[in-house]
Enzyme design. Structure first.
Site, PDB file in Angstrom:
ATOM      1  N   LYS A   1       0.779  -1.262  -0.089  1.00 44.27           N
ATOM      2  CA  LYS A   1      -0.094  -0.129  -0.028  1.00 44.27           C
ATOM      3  C   LYS A   1       1.227   1.527  -0.178  1.00 44.27           C
ATOM      4  O   LYS A   1       1.711   1.638   0.368  1.00 44.27           O
ATOM      5  CB  LYS A   1      -1.182  -0.239   1.489  1.00 44.27           C
ATOM      6  CG  LYS A   1      -1.671   0.660   1.141  1.00 44.27           C
ATOM      7  CD  LYS A   1      -2.985   0.335   2.774  1.00 44.27           C
ATOM      8  CE  LYS A   1      -4.254   1.932   2.942  1.00 44.27           C
ATOM      9  NZ  LYS A   1      -4.350   1.955   4.045  1.00 44.27           N
TER      10      LYS A   1
ATOM     11  N   SER B   1      -9.135   2.614   2.887  1.00 45.36           N
ATOM     12  CA  SER B   1      -8.329   2.726   2.285  1.00 45.36           C
ATOM     13  C   SER B   1      -7.203   1.872   1.427  1.00 45.36           C
ATOM     14  O   SER B   1      -6.558   2.372   0.203  1.00 45.36           O
ATOM     15  CB  SER B   1      -7.441   3.737   3.162  1.00 45.36           C
ATOM     16  OG  SER B   1      -7.214   2.974   3.737  1.00 45.36           O
TER      17      SER B   1
ATOM     18  N   GLY C   1     -10.998  -0.486   9.457  1.00 42.27           N
ATOM     19  CA  GLY C   1     -11.498  -1.168   8.035  1.00 42.27           C
ATOM     20  C   GLY C   1     -11.465  -1.172   6.885  1.00 42.27           C
ATOM     21  O   GLY C   1     -12.078  -1.555   5.969  1.00 42.27           O
ATOM     22  N   SER C   2     -10.062  -0.287   6.830  1.00 44.19           N
ATOM     23  CA  SER C   2      -9.472  -0.134   6.022  1.00 44.19           C
ATOM     24  C   SER C   2      -8.507  -1.169   5.294  1.00 44.19           C
ATOM     25  O   SER C   2      -8.463  -0.747   3.728  1.00 44.19           O
ATOM     26  CB  SER C   2      -8.174   1.440   5.721  1.00 44.19           C
ATOM     27  OG  SER C   2      -8.851   2.457   6.407  1.00 44.19           O
TER      28      SER C   2
END
Length: 611
Positions: A143, A218, A241-242
């Site tokens: 990420k 995200s 909750g990304s």
């Protein structure tokens, strides 16, 4: 004469005000143009680098193409074993995933940049004598907000473009020690502030199953890439909750451990200093075995040495592979937010499959006790049948739902009234359209909250409650909320112990993948994930079914699972309509530090409901 002078003075003041206004507008246009130019320049550089990688690996050679298709289809145990045995080379595996990832990026826009030294690393692995790492030669996607030495962790803002990381994040260092090959970085929403996935630097990422829908956020780029087959294992971060939301939206598996089980040193956060709603690194993968292998590869002495704040608990394989029946609680909806028919159906589907498999409302060890008892074979068989008929998962409603979601979570997650995001990340930036509504709500003054809360209360009571909460005015207020949080954790644990649960099954979200324009207005749909950040419980999602025509038609019949009577009805129905065929996940939860048990439940669900 005096009146003439007065008029001249007034005109002079007005002229000065007008001049200041025009100057400000000119300056604003100037800096916006400069920021936009900087963002577009970076986007073009990134796309050029990705095209260069693609040109270097794309081939028309049919045997090579067939070999790459085979590589991409292998589950992680086989891929890892063949890499260790020398049946596959790290370079060939890397090139297969580079080709797939860059091709998928052309339709999804899920990548930010290629990792420059990926090929050199793969060559070094092939040339080395030892192949001992658990992830030897396995390509891993990372990420955007996670540091890789020499690369910028942008978070979708231009101010970070000229600040390359000085060293790898600890998690990246450990992955490399285990033989993994970080090969791409993936896109995020601006400042990690949405569960849509868009920013002015790299643009908008779309869902691999439906480009009109968002992949979530995200960790949206990770979800889209893995969901399209362009990566087998990815690293993300989960603040509310990304990791789990993108996994659910994109039809893959996602996992958030207890905070401090995995190092987050070297991660950029949208809200550094936030307390109470606890973020954690997380993993996304195409299946649960891959998540388990990723956790096993990370939970090693190297990580415990590099980051002493990590709790030094190695991966407990025996807990993950345990075969004893579990006592599992479940719920299909939270009082604070409705779920669509497909989301509730997915939980019931998984519940019934688990019951048929022997998971029961009696203590998990009871069947084992009966097997070991001094009874005849016929007697044990009769007892087994009686217990089998009694097997039901336990209905479990989280306590004080409206209070904890509408009051406690919101106060803690927005304790700074959005000032960190506004002043630290977004100041001097062009704000992405997908986060504007959220930022406005986050930074709204207290008096406006009260006014809007009062006006909306008769028609939208839950939304009114969310808007009209009192801002924290002092350190004392924050401490009191943290005390309330600890009290709630103990209340929840007491309910859990009272129900004698081993694990919990519940929805992953309110809806299947939503439309990006609805994401910031549906922020309450993340209640299902943020609850377990508040509690700091390990949680993961696994796909079990798809949205059916019947699910879609039931939306027209007002069959949402909801008790709040709020605008959520309309928004959830609107964004879900037409979602037929999208994958739907359930969420599995365990107690803190029991990641292996959570993964075990995920594996059971995956096996029993396998798509």
């Amino acid at each position: 004469m005096g009146s003439v002078n007065s008029t001249a003075a007034v005109l002079s003041v007005l002229a000065g005000v007008l001049t200041c206004y025009v100057s400000m507008k000119v300056y604003e246009r100037h800096w916006q143009a400069a920021v936009r130019k900087k963002a577009l320049k970076k986007r073009e550089e990134s796309r050029r680098a990705l095209r260069d990688v693609q040109r270097s690996v794309v081939t028309d050679d049919q045997p090579t193409a067939a070999r790459r298709r085979k590589i991409l289809s292998l589950p992680i145990p086989e891929l890892s074993q063949q890499l260790k045995d020398g049946q596959l080379s790290a370079v060939h595996v890397l090139q297969a995933f580079q080709e797939k990832a860059t091709l998928e990026n052309e339709r999804l826009n899920c990548l930010t940049e290629p990792v420059p030294d990926a090929l050199a690393r793969a060559k070094d692995l092939d040339a080395g004598d030892g192949k001992r790492g658990l992830l030897h030669g396995v390509p891993v996607s990372i990420k955007d907000n996670i540091n890789i030495k020499g690369m910028a962790s942008t978070m979708g803002v231009t101010k970070h473009l000229d600040a390359p990381a000085e060293e790898d994040a600890v998690i990246v260092q450990v992955l490399k020690k285990q033989g993994a090959v970080p090969f791409v970085k993936t896109n995020v929403p601006q400042a990690l502030l949405s569960f849509a996935c868009s920013n002015p630097v790299f643009g908008e990422t779309v869902n691999p199953a439906d480009p009109a829908r968002t992949p979530g956020g995200s960790s949206g780029g990770e979800g889209a890439l893995i969901g399209s087959g362009g990566s087998i294992l990815g690293v993300g971060s989960d603040g509310a909750g990304s990791v789990r939301i993108p996994a659910h939206f994109c039809g893959v598996c996602g996992f958030k451990p207890t905070a401090h089980r995995i190092s987050e040193k070297g991660f950029k956060s949208s809200s550094p200093g936030e307390q109470g709603v606890v973020p954690a690194p997380g993993l996304l993968a195409r299946d649960v075995d891959c998540l388990a292998l990723g956790m096993k590869a990370l939970l090693v002495p190297d990580m415990f040495h590099l980051d002493p704040q990590v709790v030094p608990i190695p991966f407990r394989q025996e807990m993950y592979e345990d075969k004893k029946p579990m006592r599992i609680g479940y719920f299909t909806a939270l009082e604070a937010c409705p779920t669509t028919p497909s989301m509730g159906r997915a939980v019931i589907m998984a519940k019934e499959a688990l019951e048929k498999a022997g998971h029961t409302a009696v203590q998990g060890s009871l069947l084992a006790d009966y097997r070991g008892a001094n009874m005849s074979r016929l007697s044990r068989f009769v007892v087994f049948l009686v217990l089998l008929l009694r097997q039901k998962l336990v209905a479990f409603d989280p306590p004080d739902q409206l209070y904890v979601i509408a009051d406690l979570v919101v106060k803690l997650i927005n304790a700074d009234c959005g000032q960190t995001s506004k002043t630290k990340w977004l100041k001097g930036e062009i704000m992405d359209d997908r986060i504007k509504t959220l930022v406005i709500v986050m930074t709204m003054p207290n008096y406006l909250r009260k006014i809007f809360g009062f006006l909306l209360k008769p028609i939208w009571p839950y939304t009114s409650r969310l808007l009209s909460y009192r801002l924290l005015g002092s350190i004392f207020d924050l401490w009191q909320r943290l005390v309330e949080r600890e009290e709630y954790v103990q209340t929840f644990l007491a309910e859990w112990r009272g129900a004698k649960l081993d694990a919990l099954l519940c929805p992953a979200f309110s809806t299947p993948a939503c439309k990006p324009e609805d994401a910031s207005r549906l922020i309450t749909a993340a209640n299902y994930t943020v609850l377990f950040n508040l509690l700091n419980f390990p949680a993961g999602v696994v796909p079990v079914t798809t949205v059916t025509e019947e699910d879609d038609s039931r939306l027209d019949n007002n069959l949402l699972v909801d008790t709040s009577g709020d605008i959520n009805h309309h928004l959830i129905r609107k964004t879900t309509k037409g979602a037929v065929g999208l994958l739907v996940a359930v969420q599995c939860v365990a107690l803190p530090w029991q990641e292996e048990r959570c993964l075990r439940l995920m594996k059971e669900v995956e096996t029993l409901c396998g798509l």
